[in-house]
Design a protein around this motif. Structure first.
Motif, PDB file in Angstrom:
ATOM      1  N   ILE A  68       0.751  -1.304  -0.146  1.00 40.29           N
ATOM      2  CA  ILE A  68      -0.161   0.017   0.072  1.00 40.29           C
ATOM      3  C   ILE A  68       0.850   1.171   0.071  1.00 40.29           C
ATOM      4  CG2 ILE A  68      -1.939  -1.107   1.261  1.00 40.29           C
ATOM      5  CD1 ILE A  68      -0.996   0.463   3.855  1.00 40.29           C
ATOM      6  N   ALA A  69       0.415   2.166  -0.673  1.00 39.11           N
ATOM      7  CA  ALA A  69       1.070   3.526  -0.566  1.00 39.11           C
ATOM      8  C   ALA A  69       0.255   4.491   0.088  1.00 39.11           C
ATOM      9  CB  ALA A  69       1.636   3.962  -2.129  1.00 39.11           C
ATOM     10  N   LEU A  70       0.951   5.308   0.705  1.00 40.55           N
ATOM     11  CA  LEU A  70       0.202   6.345   1.606  1.00 40.55           C
ATOM     12  C   LEU A  70       0.929   7.700   1.372  1.00 40.55           C
ATOM     13  CD1 LEU A  70      -0.038   4.743   5.135  1.00 40.55           C
ATOM     14  CD2 LEU A  70      -1.700   4.702   3.408  1.00 40.55           C
ATOM     15  N   ASP A  71      -0.204   8.771   1.218  1.00 37.73           N
ATOM     16  CA  ASP A  71       0.604  10.101   1.235  1.00 37.73           C
ATOM     17  C   ASP A  71       0.415  10.388   2.623  1.00 37.73           C
ATOM     18  OD1 ASP A  71       0.416  10.229  -1.580  1.00 37.73           O
ATOM     19  OD2 ASP A  71      -1.550  11.056  -1.714  1.00 37.73           O
ATOM     20  N   VAL A  72       1.493  11.102   2.932  1.00 37.35           N
ATOM     21  CA  VAL A  72       1.800  11.532   4.291  1.00 37.35           C
ATOM     22  C   VAL A  72       2.491  12.935   4.248  1.00 37.35           C
ATOM     23  CG1 VAL A  72       2.180   9.333   5.276  1.00 37.35           C
ATOM     24  CG2 VAL A  72       4.240  10.556   4.470  1.00 37.35           C
ATOM     25  N   THR A  73       2.187  13.907   5.344  1.00 35.56           N
ATOM     26  CA  THR A  73       2.800  15.325   5.646  1.00 35.56           C
ATOM     27  C   THR A  73       4.127  15.262   5.881  1.00 35.56           C
ATOM     28  OG1 THR A  73       1.938  15.513   7.711  1.00 35.56           O
ATOM     29  CG2 THR A  73       0.362  16.002   5.796  1.00 35.56           C
ATOM     30  N   ASP A  74       4.678  14.515   6.566  1.00 33.56           N
ATOM     31  CA  ASP A  74       6.013  14.402   6.867  1.00 33.56           C
ATOM     32  C   ASP A  74       6.446  12.832   6.760  1.00 33.56           C
ATOM     33  OD1 ASP A  74       8.434  14.239   8.679  1.00 33.56           O
ATOM     34  OD2 ASP A  74       7.598  15.930   9.719  1.00 33.56           O
ATOM     35  N   VAL A  75       7.360  12.722   6.027  1.00 30.55           N
ATOM     36  CA  VAL A  75       7.908  11.308   5.613  1.00 30.55           C
ATOM     37  C   VAL A  75       8.587  10.702   6.733  1.00 30.55           C
ATOM     38  CG1 VAL A  75       9.299   9.996   4.105  1.00 30.55           C
ATOM     39  CG2 VAL A  75       7.827  11.771   3.173  1.00 30.55           C
ATOM     40  N   ASP A  76       9.587  11.578   7.257  1.00 34.48           N
ATOM     41  CA  ASP A  76      10.657  11.258   8.365  1.00 34.48           C
ATOM     42  C   ASP A  76       9.699  10.728   9.644  1.00 34.48           C
ATOM     43  OD1 ASP A  76      12.947  11.502   6.938  1.00 34.48           O
ATOM     44  OD2 ASP A  76      13.245  13.532   7.638  1.00 34.48           O
ATOM     45  N   GLY A  93      14.860   5.459   0.053  1.00 32.63           N
ATOM     46  CA  GLY A  93      13.944   6.616   0.029  1.00 32.63           C
ATOM     47  C   GLY A  93      14.725   7.898   0.284  1.00 32.63           C
ATOM     48  N   ASP A  94      13.912   8.934   0.343  1.00 35.07           N
ATOM     49  CA  ASP A  94      14.481  10.300   0.506  1.00 35.07           C
ATOM     50  C   ASP A  94      13.784  11.190   1.118  1.00 35.07           C
ATOM     51  OD1 ASP A  94      12.693  11.083  -1.432  1.00 35.07           O
ATOM     52  OD2 ASP A  94      14.101  10.898  -3.049  1.00 35.07           O
ATOM     53  N   GLN A  95      13.729  12.494   1.256  1.00 33.36           N
ATOM     54  CA  GLN A  95      12.922  13.528   2.007  1.00 33.36           C
ATOM     55  C   GLN A  95      11.322  13.431   1.485  1.00 33.36           C
ATOM     56  OE1 GLN A  95      13.916  14.627   4.784  1.00 33.36           O
ATOM     57  NE2 GLN A  95      15.849  14.844   4.713  1.00 33.36           N
ATOM     58  N   ASN A  96      11.282  13.144   0.029  1.00 34.20           N
ATOM     59  CA  ASN A  96      10.055  12.813  -0.545  1.00 34.20           C
ATOM     60  C   ASN A  96       9.039  11.572  -0.382  1.00 34.20           C
ATOM     61  OD1 ASN A  96       9.761  15.856  -1.046  1.00 34.20           O
ATOM     62  ND2 ASN A  96      11.430  15.231  -2.432  1.00 34.20           N
ATOM     63  N   SER A  97       9.996  10.439  -0.067  1.00 38.55           N
ATOM     64  CA  SER A  97       9.320   8.949  -0.021  1.00 38.55           C
ATOM     65  C   SER A  97      10.203   8.173   0.777  1.00 38.55           C
ATOM     66  CB  SER A  97       9.316   8.556  -1.470  1.00 38.55           C
ATOM     67  OG  SER A  97      10.778   8.484  -2.175  1.00 38.55           O
ATOM     68  N   ALA A  98       9.706   7.278   1.198  1.00 36.72           N
ATOM     69  CA  ALA A  98      10.176   5.994   1.866  1.00 36.72           C
ATOM     70  C   ALA A  98       9.451   4.967   1.664  1.00 36.72           C
ATOM     71  CB  ALA A  98      10.120   6.395   3.435  1.00 36.72           C
ATOM     72  N   PHE A  99      10.327   3.839   1.667  1.00 38.77           N
ATOM     73  CA  PHE A  99       9.639   2.475   1.138  1.00 38.77           C
ATOM     74  C   PHE A  99      10.310   1.678   2.475  1.00 38.77           C
ATOM     75  CE2 PHE A  99      10.290   4.441  -2.608  1.00 38.77           C
ATOM     76  CZ  PHE A  99       8.830   4.185  -3.348  1.00 38.77           C
ATOM     77  N   PHE A 112       4.680   8.670   0.488  1.00 40.28           N
ATOM     78  CA  PHE A 112       4.937   9.721  -0.438  1.00 40.28           C
ATOM     79  C   PHE A 112       4.463  11.199   0.144  1.00 40.28           C
ATOM     80  CE2 PHE A 112       4.201   5.996  -3.166  1.00 40.28           C
ATOM     81  CZ  PHE A 112       5.440   6.066  -3.766  1.00 40.28           C
ATOM     82  N   LYS A 113       5.584  12.119   0.296  1.00 34.84           N
ATOM     83  CA  LYS A 113       5.370  13.348   0.895  1.00 34.84           C
ATOM     84  C   LYS A 113       4.075  14.097   0.106  1.00 34.84           C
ATOM     85  CE  LYS A 113       7.320  17.605   2.315  1.00 34.84           C
ATOM     86  NZ  LYS A 113       6.737  17.647   3.568  1.00 34.84           N
ATOM     87  N   ALA A 114       2.975  14.641   0.773  1.00 32.72           N
ATOM     88  CA  ALA A 114       2.006  15.341   0.217  1.00 32.72           C
ATOM     89  C   ALA A 114       1.342  16.359   0.900  1.00 32.72           C
ATOM     90  CB  ALA A 114       0.901  14.302  -0.371  1.00 32.72           C
ATOM     91  N   GLU A 115       0.530  17.141   0.280  1.00 37.29           N
ATOM     92  CA  GLU A 115       0.131  18.028   1.295  1.00 37.29           C
ATOM     93  C   GLU A 115      -1.084  17.815   2.311  1.00 37.29           C
ATOM     94  OE1 GLU A 115      -0.108  21.914   0.668  1.00 37.29           O
ATOM     95  OE2 GLU A 115       1.884  21.650  -0.325  1.00 37.29           O
ATOM     96  N   GLN A 116      -1.822  16.546   1.720  1.00 35.65           N
ATOM     97  CA  GLN A 116      -2.842  16.084   2.420  1.00 35.65           C
ATOM     98  C   GLN A 116      -2.616  14.454   2.573  1.00 35.65           C
ATOM     99  OE1 GLN A 116      -5.632  17.478   3.787  1.00 35.65           O
ATOM    100  NE2 GLN A 116      -4.742  19.587   2.966  1.00 35.65           N
ATOM    101  N   PRO A 117      -2.807  13.946   3.751  1.00 33.71           N
ATOM    102  CA  PRO A 117      -2.518  12.506   4.041  1.00 33.71           C
ATOM    103  C   PRO A 117      -3.803  11.819   3.513  1.00 33.71           C
ATOM    104  CG  PRO A 117      -3.405  13.511   6.026  1.00 33.71           C
ATOM    105  CD  PRO A 117      -3.169  14.630   5.033  1.00 33.71           C
TER     106      PRO A 117
END
Length: 170
Positions: A68-76, A93-99, A112-117
């Motif tokens: 599953i892939a989730l949009d999150v506001t803060d990856v870390d 991963g990096d600052q914009n994504s993590a697996f 994945f970093k996004a505005e809305q979770p």
């Protein structure tokens, strides 16, 4: 139980939801969307063709939820949460994504970093996955298909993105 991923995590953080409830909620979120989309797609296809979609059988046979892939506001912050609460580790991963996954290096949660979770997409593992063949089958059913680096994506009737991949043993 709420099936909004951000709400599930907040309820868990606040002690209103058990770890089992969190996992069940996240799993149910993907499964419910998939099942609802599959039923609606079959009904729509049957109406368009003037017959019963169930008679022709499914296009693919989903064998497992690959990830599953989730949009999150803060990856870390989310990485730290899943490491602490579910014992997952960051595979890449990096600052914009993590697996995230287990010691064997296979991931099953993508962030994945996004505005809305929310839910970004979920992926079903299928037997004998062939990206070109999958795209042809979906397009023949009137589905819009997006392909990237051998990955096949399409949307269910509610706009939730579904990915197909080769079934793997987890």
């Amino acid at each position: 139980m709420s099936f909004d991923p951000a709400r599930l995590v907040a309820d868990y953080d606040d002690g209103r939801l058990s770890r089992r409830g969190l996992i069940a909620g996240l799993t149910a979120l993907g499964a419910a969307g998939a099942l609802a989309g599959n039923v609606r797609a079959q009904e729509e296809a049957a109406q368009e063709k003037g017959g019963d979609a169930a008679e022709s059988g499914p296009l693919f046979s989903g064998r497992n939820v690959d990830h599953i892939a989730l949009d999150v506001t803060d990856v870390d912050r989310s990485v730290a949460f899943y490491e602490r609460h579910l014992g997952l580790r960051k595979i890449r991963g990096d600052q914009n994504s993590a697996f995230l996954g287990r010691e064997n290096g296979e991931f099953f949660v993508a962030l994945f970093k996004a505005e809305q979770p929310g839910l970004n997409h979920f992926c079903f593992g299928i037997d004998d996955y062939d990206p070109q063949q999958a795209a042809r089958k979906l397009k023949a059913e009137g589905r819009e298909v997006r392909q990237t680096s051998g990955r096949t994506y399409f949307k269910d009737p509610d706009g939730i993105e579904v990915q197909l991949a080769q079934k793997r043993s987890l």
